[in-house]
Design a protein around this motif. Structure first.
Motif, PDB file in Angstrom:
ATOM      1  N   GLU A  92      -4.535  -4.714  -4.045  1.00 29.84           N
ATOM      2  CA  GLU A  92      -3.343  -5.439  -3.042  1.00 29.84           C
ATOM      3  C   GLU A  92      -2.523  -3.759  -2.225  1.00 29.84           C
ATOM      4  O   GLU A  92      -1.861  -4.160  -2.564  1.00 29.84           O
ATOM      5  CB  GLU A  92      -3.214  -5.553  -4.136  1.00 29.84           C
ATOM      6  CG  GLU A  92      -3.231  -7.271  -4.382  1.00 29.84           C
ATOM      7  CD  GLU A  92      -3.469  -8.670  -3.201  1.00 29.84           C
ATOM      8  OE1 GLU A  92      -3.129  -8.161  -1.994  1.00 29.84           O
ATOM      9  OE2 GLU A  92      -4.368  -9.221  -3.782  1.00 29.84           O
ATOM     10  N   VAL A  93      -3.356  -3.392  -1.011  1.00 29.20           N
ATOM     11  CA  VAL A  93      -2.776  -1.978  -0.167  1.00 29.20           C
ATOM     12  C   VAL A  93      -3.749  -3.102   1.456  1.00 29.20           C
ATOM     13  O   VAL A  93      -4.359  -3.834   1.441  1.00 29.20           O
ATOM     14  CB  VAL A  93      -3.072  -0.891  -0.745  1.00 29.20           C
ATOM     15  CG1 VAL A  93      -2.667  -0.771  -1.797  1.00 29.20           C
ATOM     16  CG2 VAL A  93      -4.849  -0.742  -0.370  1.00 29.20           C
ATOM     17  N   ASN A  94      -2.323  -2.582   2.321  1.00 27.34           N
ATOM     18  CA  ASN A  94      -2.920  -3.246   3.711  1.00 27.34           C
ATOM     19  C   ASN A  94      -4.104  -1.777   3.613  1.00 27.34           C
ATOM     20  O   ASN A  94      -3.809  -0.803   3.872  1.00 27.34           O
ATOM     21  CB  ASN A  94      -1.313  -2.871   4.181  1.00 27.34           C
ATOM     22  CG  ASN A  94      -0.390  -3.848   4.064  1.00 27.34           C
ATOM     23  OD1 ASN A  94      -1.084  -5.044   4.043  1.00 27.34           O
ATOM     24  ND2 ASN A  94       1.218  -4.328   4.344  1.00 27.34           N
ATOM     25  N   LEU A  95      -3.935  -1.707   5.632  1.00 29.84           N
ATOM     26  CA  LEU A  95      -4.610  -1.305   5.931  1.00 29.84           C
ATOM     27  C   LEU A  95      -4.530   0.061   6.637  1.00 29.84           C
ATOM     28  O   LEU A  95      -5.291   1.223   6.219  1.00 29.84           O
ATOM     29  CB  LEU A  95      -4.783  -1.503   7.568  1.00 29.84           C
ATOM     30  CG  LEU A  95      -5.930  -1.250   8.620  1.00 29.84           C
ATOM     31  CD1 LEU A  95      -7.547  -1.519   7.850  1.00 29.84           C
ATOM     32  CD2 LEU A  95      -6.218  -1.591   9.631  1.00 29.84           C
ATOM     33  N   SER A  96      -3.245   0.692   6.141  1.00 24.48           N
ATOM     34  CA  SER A  96      -2.989   1.987   5.988  1.00 24.48           C
ATOM     35  C   SER A  96      -3.589   3.053   4.969  1.00 24.48           C
ATOM     36  O   SER A  96      -3.711   4.134   4.830  1.00 24.48           O
ATOM     37  CB  SER A  96      -1.494   2.338   6.740  1.00 24.48           C
ATOM     38  OG  SER A  96      -0.640   2.150   5.632  1.00 24.48           O
TER      39      SER A  96
END
Length: 204
Positions: free
Chosen positions: A73-77
């Motif tokens: 669960e991490v964003n694109l960055s």
């Protein structure tokens, strides 16, 4: 894509595994990247990682390296950071898996635009969204783009965000943004909805 599939009572399937031109979407994307002037192809996986990995492992090219997000669960960055941390290359070409229509020639144009400038450390070469050439704003921009690896890492290492806010920060800090023209209109489509997927299918 999941919402569309639920509404149409279709089986839930990761969009990267949908068929496109006798391959999956992710295979098409990787194939086009590998056809361009790159040395290595680092594929960062998150959700559906095991399913997608099985497809990628069938591709016979030793330039492909797989990295899995942990946690998922991490964003694109953070996905970008996990990828670029696996290379020592000066310039990185950053590509979204759902861009199977971007061609070899467009990738090469993006790379050549940054490699042929003496300001490559402070340049972002990117597929255009509106205007072509030197830009006065980073509004609406995303992938694919090429950047100096170390400079990009500085901006994303403490972020857990989508890409555009980070590109805006880089623009505000004086980075030169150069937008490359697409080879055809379908290269500008990210497959986020079923209508995007169907449009690409109709174009083949």
């Amino acid at each position: 894509m999941k919402k569309d599939q639920l509404q149409k009572e279709l089986p839930i399937k990761n969009k990267l595994l949908l068929p496109l031109n006798n391959r999956t979407i992710i295979e098409n994307t990787i194939y086009n990247v590998l056809s361009s002037n790159i040395d290595d192809c680092i594929v960062v996986l998150g959700h559906f990682a095991d399913e997608i990995e099985k497809i990628i492992l069938k591709l016979d090219d030793n330039r492909i390296h797989i990295v899995k997000n942990n946690p998922i669960e991490v964003n694109l960055s953070q996905s970008l950071l996990n990828g670029i941390n696996q290379t020592n290359a000066d310039i990185v070409l950053c590509v979204a898996g759902d861009q199977p229509t971007v061609s070899k020639s467009t990738y090469d144009n993006i790379l050549n635009s940054i490699l042929n400038t003496k300001f490559s450390k402070k340049t972002i070469s990117i597929l255009r969204r509106k205007k072509i050439g030197f830009l006065k704003s980073a509004e609406g921009l995303g992938m694919p783009f090429a950047a100096n690896r170390l400079e990009l890492a500085k901006y994303i290492k403490n972020e857990n965000d989508n890409l555009n806010p980070i590109l805006k920060k880089m623009f505000d800090d004086g980075f030169i943004f150069f937008a490359v023209e697409e080879e055809n209109q379908y290269e500008l489509i990210n497959i986020n909805r079923l209508k995007d997927y169907n449009l690409i299918l109709e174009s083949l």
